[in-house]
Scaffold this active site. Structure first.
Site, mmCIF file in Angstrom:
data_model
loop_
_atom_site.group_PDB
_atom_site.id
_atom_site.type_symbol
_atom_site.label_atom_id
_atom_site.label_comp_id
_atom_site.label_asym_id
_atom_site.label_seq_id
_atom_site.Cartn_x
_atom_site.Cartn_y
_atom_site.Cartn_z
ATOM 1 N N HIS A 291 0.828 -1.215 0.000
ATOM 2 C CA HIS A 291 0.000 0.000 0.000
ATOM 3 C C HIS A 291 0.861 1.262 0.000
ATOM 4 O O HIS A 291 0.396 2.332 0.375
ATOM 5 C CB HIS A 291 -0.913 0.025 1.229
ATOM 6 C CG HIS A 291 -1.690 -1.235 1.416
ATOM 7 N ND1 HIS A 291 -2.572 -1.683 0.463
ATOM 8 C CD2 HIS A 291 -1.712 -2.143 2.411
ATOM 9 C CE1 HIS A 291 -3.114 -2.826 0.877
ATOM 10 N NE2 HIS A 291 -2.602 -3.132 2.051
ATOM 11 N N HIS B 52 -7.166 -4.551 -0.757
ATOM 12 C CA HIS B 52 -6.528 -5.825 -1.107
ATOM 13 C C HIS B 52 -7.334 -6.514 -2.195
ATOM 14 O O HIS B 52 -7.236 -7.711 -2.397
ATOM 15 C CB HIS B 52 -6.462 -6.754 0.097
ATOM 16 C CG HIS B 52 -5.921 -6.113 1.318
ATOM 17 N ND1 HIS B 52 -6.723 -5.508 2.254
ATOM 18 C CD2 HIS B 52 -4.657 -5.973 1.753
ATOM 19 C CE1 HIS B 52 -5.960 -5.026 3.207
ATOM 20 N NE2 HIS B 52 -4.720 -5.288 2.935
#
Ligand SMILES: Nc1ncnc2c1ncn2[C@@H]1O[C@H](COP(=O)(O)OP(=O)(O)O)[C@@H](O)[C@H]1O
Ligand SMILES: [Mg+2]
Lengths: 357, 210
Positions: free
Chosen positions: A57, A219
């Site tokens: 991320h 995700h």
């Protein structure tokens, strides 16, 4: 799969080494267990602010270590929660005697691992609070799921809480502020393409060429619905409606209680967005979407805020909480008061956010 | 009765069974999670094996605790803290013991299960680890109380665990990553319930081969 990498196994290590080399003035990286920490930590009399989560991320969280933001970040394997020993060792490294605030995104693994880490740190005499961020309005109910996921508001919380810690806030006040930010922030994401984790070499989900997924998690968790690609304005409108819809969302979050000396369940609800509110608007790239498209998105976000009487007082536009190379974006609105704006404007010097210094 | 050696053998057999079923567990997780449960468990028990050497001469509590620590520091995700807590709480229930009576076997497994339930805030039917684990421990307890031998009682328990894992198929997941799928989680067996069944099966294999 085409990626700029050597072997899938050493991707993370190489990237962290690079981060440390590039920003040796701000941070250092410790391995075994892995954590990133401020070069000048522990910072005297300051509450240490720590966050962490699965990798993939970036710049979250390691890119936010530095003055005015995080004292330490614990990166897990790609899309996998880090482990308590990482968080515990990081806590020992940056603890300056004034306590620890862990900012935790609401994923089952992250929440439980940070709880264990907090227990370990407390056993060593540190004062620790964990505040959970759960701002993803794509998840509608908390009773039948693990609850809303933690997404865009995390970045804003790390900035504002980091500034408050730098300004000398005590641990309890800092926890209150972080909780307030979470309740006032809401996000919604969407994907044009899936992403590929280096380990698996396969797309995290399948999406046809002409399909998009609205409400995606960082995700690749399933969203609200799949639909054919539409004009950007229509997509933004759907996302903004979900964010501004004032349905009562109540959840129980587990927090540490000093009085009861135990974890307790705290019930909390979002306050509504009202005409006249000041907001920070955050338009984020999932990694693969160029900044030019984000500005296209921002134009419509601003237009809708205008119509609804929300005043955008600050904005953040760019790739700040990504999903490797996924194409797509997320929108976050955070309702702010003067204190939060002041802390937002305070100086920050990290690899990914820098101003006022 | 369960000796220190049996516990060590149990861990070794667990590691073997999990390695053999790594792909299977990961495939189950691909359907309703993020395709890593087999890898997570395999990594954790490989680490536990490495640490066994240091504690193999210690009491049962210390052995179980070292497994818990190994899992906590290497599994990550949801399964790491859950199974880690299982072994840590199990260890607390039988600290300093060199061997366990059949009743103490029930006790330490139940203590671990209770710890796991508290850590995960789970209820039966949420489509998680406890849907195979908890009914299996209850079966074990009943079988022991009825006077069955440990291996025989364990056989019933493992049966119950297998059944519990299969019974997760029609359930809607309410915890963990799978819960985001809502109704779409129906029709798939839960990876965690399956790995719990394998851990109990490893105990049965240990008992039967001694
Ligand atoms: N709150 C919970 N309580 C008990 N078991 C859970 C809980 N959340 C998830 N699980 C179990 O964890 C399993 C997934 O483990 P794993 O794939 O290793 O972790 P992650 O979901 O973080 O990738 C699920 O199949 C489920 O059985
Ligand atoms: Mg998984």
């Amino acid at each position: 799969m085409k990626k700029l990498m050597n072997k899938p196994d050493d991707v993370l290590r190489g990237q962290l080494d690079g981060l440390a080399k590039a920003h040796s003035d701000l941070l250092q990286v410790h391995f075994d267990p892995t954590y990133i920490y401020r070069s000048d930590a522990p910072v005297k009399n300051k509450v240490a602010v720590i966050s962490g989560g699965g990798s993939g991320h970036e710049p979250l969280h390691g890119g936010y270590v530095g003055k005015g933001m995080l004292d330490a970040a614990c990166p897990g394997e790609i899309f996998t929660s880090p482990t308590p020993d990482q968080m515990f060792e990081a806590a020992k490294k940056v603890h300056a005697g004034a306590g620890i605030l862990n900012i935790v995104k609401n994923y089952t693994g992250d929440v439980m691992n940070f709880e264990m880490a907090a227990d370990m740190a407390r056993a060593e005499g540190m004062k620790v609070h964990n505040i959970i961020i759960d701002d993803d309005v794509a998840v509608k109910d908390s009773l039948y799921t693990a609850g809303r996921r933690g997404v865009g508001t995390t970045v804003l919380a790390e900035k504002i809480v980091g500034a408050a810690a730098e300004a000398g806030y005590e641990l309890n006040n800092l926890a209150d502020l972080c909780r307030k930010i979470n309740l006032n922030g809401r996000s919604m994401g969407m994907a044009l393409t899936p992403c590929i984790t280096p380990g698996s070499g396969k797309p995290s989900f399948d999406l046809a060429d002409d399909e998009i997924e609205i409400g995606i998690g960082i995700h690749g968790e399933p969203g609200v619905r799949r639909t054919n690609i539409k004009p950007a304005d229509e997509i933004v409108e759907e996302m903004m409606l979900a964010i501004m819809e004032n349905i009562e969302y109540t959840r129980t979050l587990r927090e540490w209680s000093d009085n009861q000396n135990d974890w307790i369940d705290v019930e909390a609800s979002d306050p509504p967005f009202n005409t006249g509110d000041n907001v920070i608007a955050f338009v984020n790239s999932m990694g693969g979407t160029p900044i030019s498209e984000l500005y296209g998105v921002y134009r419509k976000v601003a237009e809708i805020c205008d119509e609804k009487g929300l005043k955008i007082v600050r904005k953040l536009i760019g790739p700040y909480i990504t999903s490797i190379e996924m194409q797509g974006c997320s929108i976050t609105l955070l309702k702010v008061d003067d204190e939060m704006i002041r802390l937002w404007d305070a100086p920050v010097k990290t690899p990914a956010l820098k101003w006022g210094i | 009765m369960l000796s220190r050696n049996d516990i060590i053998q149990w861990i070794k057999t667990s590691a073997t069974l999990l390695a053999e079923n790594k792909e299977y567990l990961t495939e189950l997780d691909r359907a309703i999670g993020d395709a890593d449960h087999g890898d997570n468990m395999d990594r954790g028990f490989k680490k536990a094996l490495l640490q066994l050497d240091e504690v193999k001469d210690k009491d049962i509590g210390s052995i179980l605790k070292s497994i818990g620590m190994a899992l906590i520091s290497s599994v990550g995700g949801a399964a790491g803290p859950l199974y880690g807590t299982f072994y840590m709480q199990a260890a607390n229930a039988v600290a300093a013991k060199q061997e366990l009576s059949d009743e103490e076997v029930v006790e330490f497994l139940q203590a671990g299960t209770t710890g796991l339930i508290n850590r995960g805030k789970t209820k039966p039917g949420d489509k998680t680890i406890i849907d195979s684990l908890q009914p299996a421990i209850v079966t074990l307890k009943n079988n022991i109380q009825e006077g069955q031998e440990l291996a025989e009682a364990m056989q019933g328990a493992v049966h119950r665990a297998e059944q519990g894992a299969r019974e997760t198929i029609p359930l809607v997941a309410k915890k963990g990553r799978a819960s985001y799928l809502g109704e779409r989680s129906v029709g798939h067996q839960d990876p965690g319930a399956t790995s719990a069944y394998l851990l109990l099966k490893a105990l049965l294999v240990t008992l039967e081969s001694r």
